[in-house]
Write a protein that holds these residues in place. Sequence first.
Motif, short mmCIF file in Angstrom:
data_model
loop_
_atom_site.label_atom_id
_atom_site.label_comp_id
_atom_site.label_asym_id
_atom_site.label_seq_id
_atom_site.Cartn_x
_atom_site.Cartn_y
_atom_site.Cartn_z
N VAL A 1 0.84 -1.20 0.00
CA VAL A 1 0.00 0.00 0.00
C VAL A 1 0.87 1.24 0.00
CG1 VAL A 1 -1.77 1.31 1.26
CG2 VAL A 1 -1.84 -1.19 1.26
N LEU A 2 0.50 2.22 -0.82
CA LEU A 2 1.16 3.52 -0.84
C LEU A 2 0.19 4.53 -0.26
CD1 LEU A 2 3.70 5.07 -1.78
CD2 LEU A 2 2.53 5.50 -3.94
N LEU A 3 0.60 5.17 0.85
CA LEU A 3 -0.21 6.17 1.52
C LEU A 3 0.36 7.54 1.16
CD1 LEU A 3 -0.29 4.32 4.92
CD2 LEU A 3 -2.28 4.69 3.47
N ALA A 4 -0.44 8.36 0.48
CA ALA A 4 0.02 9.66 0.00
C ALA A 4 -0.82 10.76 0.65
CB ALA A 4 -0.09 9.74 -1.52
N ASP A 5 -0.18 11.63 1.41
CA ASP A 5 -0.87 12.70 2.12
C ASP A 5 -0.63 14.02 1.39
OD1 ASP A 5 -2.15 14.35 3.88
OD2 ASP A 5 -0.96 13.81 5.63
N GLU A 6 -1.63 14.49 0.65
CA GLU A 6 -1.53 15.73 -0.14
C GLU A 6 -0.26 15.72 -0.99
OE1 GLU A 6 -3.84 17.87 -0.37
OE2 GLU A 6 -5.01 17.89 1.48
N PRO A 7 -0.04 14.71 -1.83
CA PRO A 7 1.22 14.59 -2.56
C PRO A 7 1.47 15.69 -3.58
CG PRO A 7 -0.38 13.03 -3.41
CD PRO A 7 -0.98 13.62 -2.17
N THR A 8 0.41 16.41 -3.98
CA THR A 8 0.59 17.49 -4.96
C THR A 8 0.39 18.87 -4.33
OG1 THR A 8 -1.75 17.42 -5.61
CG2 THR A 8 -0.23 15.98 -6.81
N GLY A 9 0.28 18.91 -3.01
CA GLY A 9 -0.05 20.17 -2.33
C GLY A 9 0.96 21.28 -2.51
N ASN A 10 2.24 20.93 -2.71
CA ASN A 10 3.28 21.95 -2.86
C ASN A 10 3.71 22.14 -4.31
OD1 ASN A 10 3.38 22.56 -0.15
ND2 ASN A 10 5.12 21.24 0.29
N LEU A 11 2.91 21.63 -5.24
CA LEU A 11 3.29 21.67 -6.65
C LEU A 11 2.31 22.50 -7.46
CD1 LEU A 11 4.10 17.87 -7.10
CD2 LEU A 11 5.70 19.70 -6.51
N ASP A 12 2.78 23.03 -8.59
CA ASP A 12 1.85 23.72 -9.49
C ASP A 12 1.01 22.67 -10.21
OD1 ASP A 12 3.25 22.77 -11.84
OD2 ASP A 12 4.68 24.41 -11.61
N SER A 13 0.01 23.12 -10.96
CA SER A 13 -0.95 22.20 -11.57
C SER A 13 -0.29 21.20 -12.51
CB SER A 13 -2.04 22.98 -12.31
OG SER A 13 -2.78 23.76 -11.40
N ALA A 14 0.63 21.70 -13.35
CA ALA A 14 1.27 20.81 -14.32
C ALA A 14 2.09 19.73 -13.64
CB ALA A 14 2.15 21.63 -15.27
N ARG A 15 2.88 20.13 -12.63
CA ARG A 15 3.69 19.14 -11.90
C ARG A 15 2.80 18.20 -11.10
NH1 ARG A 15 6.14 22.09 -14.57
NH2 ARG A 15 5.44 20.46 -15.99
N GLY A 16 1.69 18.74 -10.59
CA GLY A 16 0.75 17.91 -9.84
C GLY A 16 0.17 16.81 -10.71
N ILE A 17 -0.20 17.16 -11.93
CA ILE A 17 -0.76 16.17 -12.85
C ILE A 17 0.29 15.10 -13.19
CG2 ILE A 17 -1.57 15.84 -15.23
CD1 ILE A 17 -3.06 18.51 -14.91
N GLU A 18 1.55 15.51 -13.33
CA GLU A 18 2.61 14.54 -13.59
C GLU A 18 2.72 13.53 -12.45
OE1 GLU A 18 6.23 16.62 -14.23
OE2 GLU A 18 5.62 17.45 -16.18
N ILE A 19 2.63 14.02 -11.22
CA ILE A 19 2.70 13.13 -10.07
C ILE A 19 1.50 12.20 -10.03
CG2 ILE A 19 2.65 13.03 -7.54
CD1 ILE A 19 5.38 13.82 -8.80
N MET A 20 0.32 12.72 -10.36
CA MET A 20 -0.87 11.87 -10.35
C MET A 20 -0.79 10.81 -11.44
SD MET A 20 -2.40 12.80 -7.76
CE MET A 20 -3.57 11.49 -8.05
N GLU A 21 -0.26 11.16 -12.59
CA GLU A 21 -0.08 10.16 -13.65
C GLU A 21 0.90 9.08 -13.22
OE1 GLU A 21 1.06 12.66 -16.89
OE2 GLU A 21 -1.02 12.99 -17.56
N LEU A 22 1.93 9.47 -12.46
CA LEU A 22 2.88 8.50 -11.94
C LEU A 22 2.22 7.57 -10.93
CD1 LEU A 22 5.67 7.31 -11.44
CD2 LEU A 22 6.17 9.26 -9.95
N LEU A 23 1.43 8.12 -10.01
CA LEU A 23 0.74 7.29 -9.04
C LEU A 23 -0.24 6.33 -9.74
CD1 LEU A 23 -0.05 9.85 -6.19
CD2 LEU A 23 1.78 8.13 -6.26
N THR A 24 -0.89 6.82 -10.80
CA THR A 24 -1.82 5.98 -11.54
C THR A 24 -1.08 4.81 -12.20
OG1 THR A 24 -3.30 7.84 -11.97
CG2 THR A 24 -3.50 5.94 -13.43
N ARG A 25 0.09 5.06 -12.75
CA ARG A 25 0.87 3.99 -13.37
C ARG A 25 1.31 2.95 -12.33
NH1 ARG A 25 3.59 8.09 -16.04
NH2 ARG A 25 5.53 7.65 -14.89
#
Length: 254
Positions: free
Chosen positions: A168-192
């Motif tokens: 299990v990967l527990l992510a607490d606000e993993p994009t909270g300190n990122l701009d929208s573009a970088r946040g989407i990159e992180i979400m795409e990574l988590l999805t993969r």
Amino acid sequence: MSPAEPLIQLRGITKTYGSGTAAFLALKGIDLDIAAGEFVAVMGPSGSGKSTVMNLIGCLDTPTSGEYRFSDVPVHSLNRDQRALLRRRHLGFVFQGFNLLARTSAQENVELPLLYRGLGRAERHAAARAALAEVGLAGWEHHGPAELSGGQQQRVAIARAIVSRPTVLLADEPTGNLDSARGIEIMELLTRLNTEQGITVLMVTHEPEMAAFARRIVRFRDGRVESDQRQAAHAEPPLETGHAPAITPSAQEA
């Protein structure tokens, strides 16, 4: 654990902070099941209980009452050392603030969980390099946090979380300190990681556009589950969901 049983099972979970007139009931009888291979976003206003329940699932805190089972192991009955062992073997953590060691290279940051496990130097190096490559940072092994962008730092943090191959990967606000573009990159990574490796992802977020990447959204309010909805995912689901290995933690192994 039989195929029909959830990986994570919460029953009647309460959490009280303080005592007497100062007591605060943060969780008021939570029932929640999470299956292996799910991608779940946890949402809710400040004080709703979402972070409290994540800390309990992550074995960073214990419930006041109720039952928490992980792969059918009664976590609520484990001692401190047994919870620590379960955490090291099966849980990975990603935080909003990255939590990287400032004067340490990306590779050395990623190696930390393996160092605690007692792995040898060569094995740690190889695993850390592989994890960094998985998050798109091959060639950045010797760069320190100050030499990396916010998005790259979060990728290092994710590599550190997955290097020990958690269930299990527990992510607490993993994009909270990122701009929208970088946040989407992180979400795409988590999805993969979820779809390709079958890692169960449980993410706290206040951003609807990031929660949209999950296949299920659980909303908390006033210490209770307000709603639990499934939704179409951004990516195709995996052919096989992740499975939970049998665990029998003991204090002697910690």
